[in-house]
Design a protein around this motif. Structure first.
Motif, PDB file in Angstrom:
ATOM      1  N   HIS A  96      51.000  36.939  34.120  1.00  0.00           N
ATOM      2  CA  HIS A  96      51.483  37.905  33.451  1.00  0.00           C
ATOM      3  C   HIS A  96      51.698  37.309  32.177  1.00  0.00           C
ATOM      4  CE1 HIS A  96      52.373  40.535  36.795  1.00  0.00           C
ATOM      5  NE2 HIS A  96      52.612  39.603  37.539  1.00  0.00           N
ATOM      6  N   TYR A  97      51.151  38.280  31.090  1.00  0.00           N
ATOM      7  CA  TYR A  97      51.407  37.595  29.699  1.00  0.00           C
ATOM      8  C   TYR A  97      52.382  38.688  28.903  1.00  0.00           C
ATOM      9  CZ  TYR A  97      46.917  36.044  31.468  1.00  0.00           C
ATOM     10  OH  TYR A  97      46.116  35.362  32.141  1.00  0.00           O
ATOM     11  N   THR A  98      53.201  38.170  28.294  1.00  0.00           N
ATOM     12  CA  THR A  98      54.117  39.051  27.338  1.00  0.00           C
ATOM     13  C   THR A  98      53.814  38.405  25.803  1.00  0.00           C
ATOM     14  OG1 THR A  98      55.674  39.144  29.171  1.00  0.00           O
ATOM     15  CG2 THR A  98      56.324  40.061  26.730  1.00  0.00           C
ATOM     16  N   VAL A  99      53.237  39.398  24.983  1.00  0.00           N
ATOM     17  CA  VAL A  99      53.041  39.027  23.618  1.00  0.00           C
ATOM     18  C   VAL A  99      54.442  39.433  22.687  1.00  0.00           C
ATOM     19  CG1 VAL A  99      51.615  39.180  21.588  1.00  0.00           C
ATOM     20  CG2 VAL A  99      50.701  39.279  24.117  1.00  0.00           C
ATOM     21  N   PHE A 100      55.005  38.401  21.893  1.00  0.00           N
ATOM     22  CA  PHE A 100      56.083  38.663  21.151  1.00  0.00           C
ATOM     23  C   PHE A 100      55.651  38.449  19.665  1.00  0.00           C
ATOM     24  CE2 PHE A 100      59.861  37.528  19.108  1.00  0.00           C
ATOM     25  CZ  PHE A 100      60.879  38.433  19.192  1.00  0.00           C
ATOM     26  N   SER A 101      55.865  39.428  18.646  1.00  0.00           N
ATOM     27  CA  SER A 101      55.477  39.397  17.250  1.00  0.00           C
ATOM     28  C   SER A 101      56.952  38.929  16.743  1.00  0.00           C
ATOM     29  CB  SER A 101      55.317  40.819  16.627  1.00  0.00           C
ATOM     30  OG  SER A 101      55.379  40.481  15.410  1.00  0.00           O
ATOM     31  N   GLN A 102      56.704  37.530  16.027  1.00  0.00           N
ATOM     32  CA  GLN A 102      57.818  37.141  15.092  1.00  0.00           C
ATOM     33  C   GLN A 102      58.133  38.048  14.078  1.00  0.00           C
ATOM     34  OE1 GLN A 102      56.619  32.894  14.440  1.00  0.00           O
ATOM     35  NE2 GLN A 102      58.224  32.194  16.001  1.00  0.00           N
ATOM     36  N   SER A 103      57.200  38.471  13.474  1.00  0.00           N
ATOM     37  CA  SER A 103      57.498  39.306  12.237  1.00  0.00           C
ATOM     38  C   SER A 103      58.293  40.591  12.681  1.00  0.00           C
ATOM     39  CB  SER A 103      56.313  39.569  11.333  1.00  0.00           C
ATOM     40  OG  SER A 103      55.422  40.494  12.045  1.00  0.00           O
ATOM     41  N   GLN A 104      57.687  41.183  13.912  1.00  0.00           N
ATOM     42  CA  GLN A 104      58.254  42.506  14.237  1.00  0.00           C
ATOM     43  C   GLN A 104      59.677  42.252  14.892  1.00  0.00           C
ATOM     44  OE1 GLN A 104      55.664  45.503  15.850  1.00  0.00           O
ATOM     45  NE2 GLN A 104      54.047  44.209  15.027  1.00  0.00           N
ATOM     46  N   ASN A 105      59.887  40.843  15.506  1.00  0.00           N
ATOM     47  CA  ASN A 105      61.075  40.574  16.596  1.00  0.00           C
ATOM     48  C   ASN A 105      60.999  41.499  17.682  1.00  0.00           C
ATOM     49  OD1 ASN A 105      63.073  38.730  17.424  1.00  0.00           O
ATOM     50  ND2 ASN A 105      64.701  40.323  16.561  1.00  0.00           N
ATOM     51  N   ALA A 106      59.708  41.656  18.367  1.00  0.00           N
ATOM     52  CA  ALA A 106      59.644  42.630  19.385  1.00  0.00           C
ATOM     53  C   ALA A 106      58.340  42.443  20.138  1.00  0.00           C
ATOM     54  CB  ALA A 106      59.496  43.941  18.707  1.00  0.00           C
ATOM     55  N   ILE A 107      58.390  42.746  21.422  1.00  0.00           N
ATOM     56  CA  ILE A 107      57.223  42.865  22.421  1.00  0.00           C
ATOM     57  C   ILE A 107      56.166  43.605  21.750  1.00  0.00           C
ATOM     58  CG2 ILE A 107      56.528  42.877  24.634  1.00  0.00           C
ATOM     59  CD1 ILE A 107      59.279  41.862  25.626  1.00  0.00           C
ATOM     60  N   THR A 108      55.077  43.032  21.574  1.00  0.00           N
ATOM     61  CA  THR A 108      53.963  44.178  21.263  1.00  0.00           C
ATOM     62  C   THR A 108      52.901  44.514  22.363  1.00  0.00           C
ATOM     63  OG1 THR A 108      52.454  42.375  20.584  1.00  0.00           O
ATOM     64  CG2 THR A 108      54.176  43.201  18.780  1.00  0.00           C
ATOM     65  N   THR A 109      52.687  43.536  23.360  1.00  0.00           N
ATOM     66  CA  THR A 109      51.544  43.689  24.351  1.00  0.00           C
ATOM     67  C   THR A 109      52.158  42.949  25.457  1.00  0.00           C
ATOM     68  OG1 THR A 109      49.955  43.742  22.358  1.00  0.00           O
ATOM     69  CG2 THR A 109      49.244  43.609  24.763  1.00  0.00           C
ATOM     70  N   GLN A 110      51.556  43.568  26.716  1.00  0.00           N
ATOM     71  CA  GLN A 110      51.830  43.082  28.049  1.00  0.00           C
ATOM     72  C   GLN A 110      50.528  43.111  28.806  1.00  0.00           C
ATOM     73  OE1 GLN A 110      55.353  45.536  29.072  1.00  0.00           O
ATOM     74  NE2 GLN A 110      56.420  43.778  29.279  1.00  0.00           N
ATOM     75  N   GLY A 111      50.270  41.961  29.399  1.00  0.00           N
ATOM     76  CA  GLY A 111      48.818  41.992  30.164  1.00  0.00           C
ATOM     77  C   GLY A 111      48.889  41.141  31.414  1.00  0.00           C
TER      78      GLY A 111
END
Length: 142
Positions: A96-111
Motif C-alpha cells: 500500500h502506498y500513501t502519497v503525502f504532499s509537503q506543500s499541502q501538508n495532506a495526503i493526496t493519493t493512495q494506491g
C-alpha cells in the motif's frame, strides 16, 4: 507531517518535477505509478529483496496496480510515499502506498500493488522465504 512519518516509518521522498505536470497544470495520473515504483524499489532495497534476486533468480512481479486520487499535486512540491504491507500469503503480498504532499501538508493519493514472488529460472510462482516474510511482517499495516 510528523503523524504521517509515525504511521509510515518506511517512506521515500520524491521531488515533483515540472515535466510531470499535464495540460491541466497538475501531476499527471500516470506519474503516481512511477512514484509507487520508486517507493517499492526503495522498500525492496531496504529489505535486501533485490540482492536476493541476483543470487536466487527469485523476485517480485506486479500482478495488479491501483490508485485513488484525492487531491491534485503541482510543481513545486516534495511528496513522501509511505509503504505498508498487508494480505501476506504463501507466494504474494499487497503493498500500500500513501502519497503525502509537503506543500499541502495532506495526503493526496493512495494506491496498492499486488506483488507475487516469481522464479525467473523456472517461470513459476515462488514461495516467500522466511527472511522476506519476517521483513514484510515488520511493515504490516494495522
Amino acid at each position: 507531517m510528523q503523524s504521517f512519518i509515525e504511521q509510515h516509518p518506511i517512506y521515500t521522498k520524491i521531488n515533483v518535477a515540472w515535466g510531470e505536470m499535464d495540460a491541466l497544470q497538475h501531476v499527471n495520473n500516470v506519474v503516481y505509478f512511477r512514484y509507487f515504483e520508486t517507493a517499492r524499489i526503495d522498500f525492496f532495497n531496504q529489505i535486501n529483496l533485490l540482492e536476493d534476486l541476483q543470487k536466487t533468480g527469485v523476485g517480485p512481479v506486479i500482478s495488479e496496480n491501483n490508485a485513488r486520487y484525492k487531491r491534485p499535486v503541482t510543481f513545486p512540491d516534495t511528496v513522501l510515499v509511505g509503504v505498508t504491507i498487508s494480505d501476506i500469503q504463501a507466494d504474494r503480498f499487497m503493498m500500500h502506498y500513501t502519497v503525502f504532499s509537503q506543500s499541502q501538508n495532506a495526503i493526496t493519493t493512495q494506491g496498492s500493488s499486488q506483488v507475487v514472488m516469481f522464479n525467473f529460472k523456472t517461470g513459476q510462482k515462488a514461495p516467500l522465504t522466511e527472511p522476506l516474510l519476517a521483513a514484510l511482517k515488520n511493515n504490516t499495516r494495522d
